[in-house]
Write a protein that holds these residues in place. Structure first.
Motif, PDB file in Angstrom:
ATOM      1  N   LEU A  93       0.827  -1.479  -0.390  1.00 13.82           N
ATOM      2  CA  LEU A  93      -0.096   0.212   0.357  1.00 13.82           C
ATOM      3  C   LEU A  93       0.536   1.042  -0.248  1.00 13.82           C
ATOM      4  O   LEU A  93       2.175   1.382   0.436  1.00 13.82           O
ATOM      5  CB  LEU A  93      -0.742  -0.096   1.278  1.00 13.82           C
ATOM      6  N   GLY A  94       0.615   2.344  -0.717  1.00 12.38           N
ATOM      7  CA  GLY A  94       1.248   3.153  -0.874  1.00 12.38           C
ATOM      8  C   GLY A  94       0.013   4.520  -1.380  1.00 12.38           C
ATOM      9  O   GLY A  94      -0.574   4.837  -1.254  1.00 12.38           O
ATOM     10  N   ILE A  95       1.476   5.679  -1.159  1.00 13.33           N
ATOM     11  CA  ILE A  95       0.332   7.129  -1.374  1.00 13.33           C
ATOM     12  C   ILE A  95       0.564   7.032  -2.373  1.00 13.33           C
ATOM     13  O   ILE A  95       1.574   8.145  -3.232  1.00 13.33           O
ATOM     14  CB  ILE A  95       0.780   8.103  -0.225  1.00 13.33           C
ATOM     15  N   PHE A 113       2.150   2.899   5.607  1.00 13.31           N
ATOM     16  CA  PHE A 113       2.100   2.905   4.324  1.00 13.31           C
ATOM     17  C   PHE A 113       3.793   2.362   4.046  1.00 13.31           C
ATOM     18  O   PHE A 113       5.084   2.392   4.086  1.00 13.31           O
ATOM     19  CB  PHE A 113       1.788   4.153   3.087  1.00 13.31           C
ATOM     20  N   ILE A 165       5.256   6.137  -0.590  1.00 14.64           N
ATOM     21  CA  ILE A 165       4.934   7.349  -1.186  1.00 14.64           C
ATOM     22  C   ILE A 165       5.305   8.133  -2.393  1.00 14.64           C
ATOM     23  O   ILE A 165       6.944   7.994  -2.936  1.00 14.64           O
ATOM     24  CB  ILE A 165       4.954   8.058   0.221  1.00 14.64           C
ATOM     25  N   THR A 212      10.335   3.321   4.280  1.00 11.47           N
ATOM     26  CA  THR A 212       9.434   3.285   3.270  1.00 11.47           C
ATOM     27  C   THR A 212       9.887   3.971   2.428  1.00 11.47           C
ATOM     28  O   THR A 212      11.273   4.185   2.480  1.00 11.47           O
ATOM     29  CB  THR A 212       7.950   4.274   3.965  1.00 11.47           C
ATOM     30  N   GLN A 236      -2.217   2.302  -4.321  1.00 12.71           N
ATOM     31  CA  GLN A 236      -1.552   3.652  -3.807  1.00 12.71           C
ATOM     32  C   GLN A 236      -3.240   4.089  -3.598  1.00 12.71           C
ATOM     33  O   GLN A 236      -4.487   3.590  -3.889  1.00 12.71           O
ATOM     34  CB  GLN A 236      -1.029   4.637  -5.505  1.00 12.71           C
ATOM     35  N   GLY A 287      -4.492   4.170   6.161  1.00 13.21           N
ATOM     36  CA  GLY A 287      -3.666   3.336   5.615  1.00 13.21           C
ATOM     37  C   GLY A 287      -4.222   1.875   6.721  1.00 13.21           C
ATOM     38  O   GLY A 287      -3.902   0.817   6.349  1.00 13.21           O
TER      39      GLY A 287
END
Length: 306
Positions: free
Chosen positions: A51-53, A72, A75, A97, A268, A281
């Motif tokens: 999972l990312g931004i 996260f 990013i 991250t 994302q 998140g």
């Protein structure tokens, strides 16, 4: 009540400020392991989770790798247009991250000029980024195929030469924007998939203006199912060693899981942080986390209270 387009810049700013504050606090309590037990390898990089931004939430790197404190694994900074790299905050254990940088140039007169400017940005950000994302304008416009091909090959070759010269592995991801619920814009995918790219980002985007009402459109289960079907088509047309990234419309654990099951390697989020809060998140990843007997608390400052 739906927030108007004029209110959204302030809403987004407050959401970003809140996320930056929360990332620097010991929050949320009750977490004994802030990542799934098994890191994942994608594009030759090790991500603490999938999972990312997405780009657009942190345009300058101020939140940066501190996003790991929000749960996260990555990013994406930007879009970034400057000839000097962003100063990316955070990094190092225990968060680990990864930070991508989304590079962009304003529309230029020729694809060749845009490609030259992208090369300059790639070189400038090479040491600061764990990976880079590009969305050249000539991929989105009716560029003649020979010209499109020549410019894509030029960027791929430039990345190869830079990696050989520096000894650093820095994958490059190319972004395709799709209208949710439609597969009409997938014409370039088989060609891109044949080019041996590190990754392809499928961005599901309703376009501008994007409001809270637009965000609520993602509550439609048929639309979510359609997006997953599109991802399945993408995965089938792509070689296994090309990563499939996606963003747009993910706001729950189920939707995150469905995107992964459809073939996405990395997922994302962006507007979930804006409209649901800085704990988005952790709430998405909650089934994958080891927690104590306390549930993940609500974000102290929610969108509805602004």
């Amino acid at each position: 009540m739906d927030r108007s387009e004029n209110q959204l810049p302030d809403v987004r700013r407050r959401a970003f400020e809140n996320a930056c504050r929360q990332a620097l606090t010991d929050w949320p309590p009750g977490i004994t392991a802030r990542a799934p037990e098994r890191p994942v390898t994608c594009m030759g990089l090790s991500f603490s989770n999938r999972l990312g931004i997405a780009a657009g939430f942190d345009r300058t790197g101020r939140l940066g790798k501190n996003a790991g404190a929000l749960g996260f694994g990555s990013i994406e900074i930007g879009s970034w247009q400057r000839s000097v790299p962003p100063q990316i905050a955070g990094g190092g254990p225990p968060r680990m991250t990864l930070a991508g940088i989304r590079l962009a140039v304003p529309e230029t007169e020729t694809p060749e000029r845009e490609t030259d400017r992208l090369k300059g940005l790639i070189e400038a950000c090479w040491w600061s980024a764990d990976y880079l994302t590009l969305a050249p304008n000539w991929l989105k416009t009716a560029t003649a195929f020979p010209k499109l091909h020549a410019n894509l090959v030029a960027l791929i070759e430039f990345r190869r030469q830079l990696a050989q010269l520096t000894g650093k592995h820095c994958p490059i991801v190319f972004k395709l924007r799709l209208t949710p619920g439609s597969t009409d814009d997938l014409g370039l995918l088989p060609y891109l998939a044949s080019m041996g790219l590190d990754g392809i980002l499928i961005c599901f985007d309703f376009g501008k203006p994007f409001t809270e009402k637009s965000f609520r459109r993602w509550d439609c289960q048929k639309l979510q199912a359609s997006v997953c079907h599109t991802l399945e088509l993408c995965r089938k047309r792509m070689p296994a060693d090309t990563a499939l990234l996606t963003n747009g419309g993910v706001q729950s654990s189920r939707q995150y899981r469905d995107r992964l099951n459809a073939g996405a390697d990395l997922v994302q989020v962006h507007n979930a942080l804006v409209f649901k809060g800085a704990d988005a998140g952790y709430r998405i990843l909650q089934p994958y986390l080891r927690v104590t007997n306390r549930r993940i608390p609500a974000t102290p400052e929610k969108f509805s209270s602004w």
